[in-house]
Write an enzyme that holds these catalytic residues in place. Sequence first.
Site, PDB file in Angstrom:
ATOM      1  N   GLU A 200     -29.230 -53.566   0.834  1.00 27.44           N
ATOM      2  CA  GLU A 200     -29.447 -54.241   1.919  1.00 27.44           C
ATOM      3  C   GLU A 200     -28.852 -55.623   2.018  1.00 27.44           C
ATOM      4  OE1 GLU A 200     -32.276 -54.308   4.215  1.00 27.44           O
ATOM      5  OE2 GLU A 200     -32.480 -52.137   3.703  1.00 27.44           O
ATOM      6  N   SER A 478     -85.807 -41.190   9.933  1.00 30.05           N
ATOM      7  CA  SER A 478     -87.066 -41.295   9.279  1.00 30.05           C
ATOM      8  C   SER A 478     -87.226 -42.636   8.381  1.00 30.05           C
ATOM      9  CB  SER A 478     -87.749 -40.159   8.717  1.00 30.05           C
ATOM     10  OG  SER A 478     -88.004 -39.277   9.691  1.00 30.05           O
TER      11      SER A 478
END
Length: 787
Positions: A200, A478
Amino acid sequence: MVGKAKKTRSKKRKPAGRKAPARKKPGLIRRLFRILMLLVGLAIGLSVPWAIWLDIQIRDEFEGRVWDVPSRVYARPLSLYTGKAITKDALLIELDAAGYRKKQTASEPGSYAYSGERFDIHRRGFTFEDGAEKAIRFRLQMRGGVVVALNDMDNSGDPGLVRLDSAEIASIYPLHDEDRTLVALKEVPELLVTGLQAVEDRQFKHHHGIAPRSIARAFLANLKARRAVQGGSTLTQQLVKNYFLSSERTLARKANEAIMAVLLELHYDKAQILEAYINEVFLGQQGKHAIHGFGRASEFYFDRSLQDLEPQQIALLIGMVRGASLYNPRRNPQRALERRNQVLDIFGTTGLMSDAEIKTARERPLGVTEKPRSGSSRYPAFVDFVRRQLRRDYQASDLRSEGLKIFTTLAPFEQEYAQQAVTKGLDDLQSRGLPADLQSALVMSDVASGEVRALVGDRVAGLNHFNRALDARRQIGSVVKPLVYLSALEHVDDYTLITPVKDEPVSLRQPDGSLWSPANYDHKSHGVLPLMDALVQSYNQATVQVGLNVGVASLIRKIKQLGVVAEVPAVPATLLGAVELTPVEVAQIYQSLAAGGYSVPLRSVTAVLTPQGEILGRYPLRLMPLKNRDAVALLNFALTQVVDKGTAKQLHGLLGKNTLIAGKTGTTNERRDSWFVGYTRDRVAVSWVGLDDNRPAGVTGSNAAMRVWAGLFRQLPLEAVDLRMPDGANFVWVNKRERALTDPSCPGAELIPFIEGSEPKASTGCLQKLDDKNRKSLWRKLFERKD
């Protein structure tokens, strides 16, 4: 002399008929130069204050973030005392979670030894939320899952109570949706430090923030290729972009980047900048959490610490700096492999690795794990809950403090059991013919305090791509019905547990003109039956009849009163659970019911301490007791009957115990969702099972979620539900069918609770005969002569 002058002038005269060339205006260059100098001065005049402002921003932000210390998150401390119910396996899980080491003798803090059910433990010194405690060596003897003796090994005698130091379960930044594992530069492998610079920024040690030659070289390469093939940014510029700037590609942003890079290099040395870069660089995404830094990336992709990475793994991570998404090894393995090998070649050309080492490394596979581990925590779903509640309950300014100690409610052994119940339970359901891609969520809390002890959001331990416990919003079926009947029971003059209700067909016209005609699960109608039986058997038609009588609005108010803030549709279908809630919201509802009507917000955080030991203030907790707690007591009794003789009657067999438990099953249309909620005296838990894409899954409340719930509670000590009635309610012997008082010895006698004044006034014939007999017996005893 005059004539001579004239002669001279005549020589300079132009020939007749020719136009003289235009003269340059005097002073044009000088004016342009002045304008240029003015522009330069103006630029300097503006740029100097701008650079000063940028300099201030850099120092404030960089110094604040580069040394940022994450907050430490701790489980609840395990309290040990004589009579404590805990198994040997559970204690071993707690010791492992807290980082204790097994030794021959517990000779040093953080160690333990055990033989059979006798444990010698050397508890470390620790600062709990209520103060510091010194290290202590103690011996614990258990028998049959209960602590029967506790002794201080250095000062003979029973210490009364000993708390294990809390297990550290995570390190987080409370206000950031990012995940990182900080590493010091001295802990970073040398190959990563040198390789990163080789790939880099080869001039990193020599430039002062920007590298003009690199910029020019990149410009020419990109111009030649007619596309962006090379970058000219230094590591310092990349760090500046990650720290301070957006990713937009504009000249203004690049100019700021260059200025700030130079300023950063003026204030900080290369080692500080490089360490910050290694901890800051973006290397991936997991859900909403960004993966920052090589330390966290090594865990995310390889499930290893940074120090344990191999050369080819280091090369892959360095290669991903150029584009974490582009070279994602899980999504784009071939592209990632090519990029990794390019980086390895650079390692070779720069002398960082030999040709033989390069050849070996290139032959190795990518080596990434199939699925990423969620952060450094073993309990990512629970930690996600902690993050959210911190933001909800604490001021943001307080959470920006460094090095906070966050104490939570997590019980490591209960969390481990919960995860096992989900993982093994779904594997078992698959073996029974249900879909292999079923998912589940499970939430368990303490009844009295609302403290969440365990929270599971995925069938795979350690994963948290989608936290189903908090974010899976599904119809609840339910499990909403008890609230319908609770609303009815609050109308004391109209309803008791034995009030007859009609289970018969009902049709309602919908706003779109269609008819809504709910059917029962067994596709039968059951006529007139007691209210409690309708709930115990979960009959849809009876529930709708009762719900319409008390009103849908009453149900919605009840849901809100019990701590749910989600929107609930005001339609009749809501009476049967056509409302979408998350498992944690359902847990909130039932925690309130299990606590006898006291709505305590579920919580995961008990205290937050500053590094100085001060407790941070939190927003006040909301405690909302229901007005009709006697009605809640009646409902709790009815829910124990659901487990004893209703839709959850298989639960006792799954548990292998007959402990009194309250519960409710839930199934949604086309068997898409399975729910089970159950509680004992001290624990309440919600289990959900279904498919993420909401396809029909073939599940019911009893064939899926209840089995997962049972898998958890089978491993826990069970305490029977507390059915003591509050003031204003009592148990009475009645015959439900006759709706009359009776005697325990009479046929059909059941002991059922009633709110005072609502008991039946009539008596069964059996009771009347007994009363007559008892009165005659008393008459004889008092007045008849004895022979």
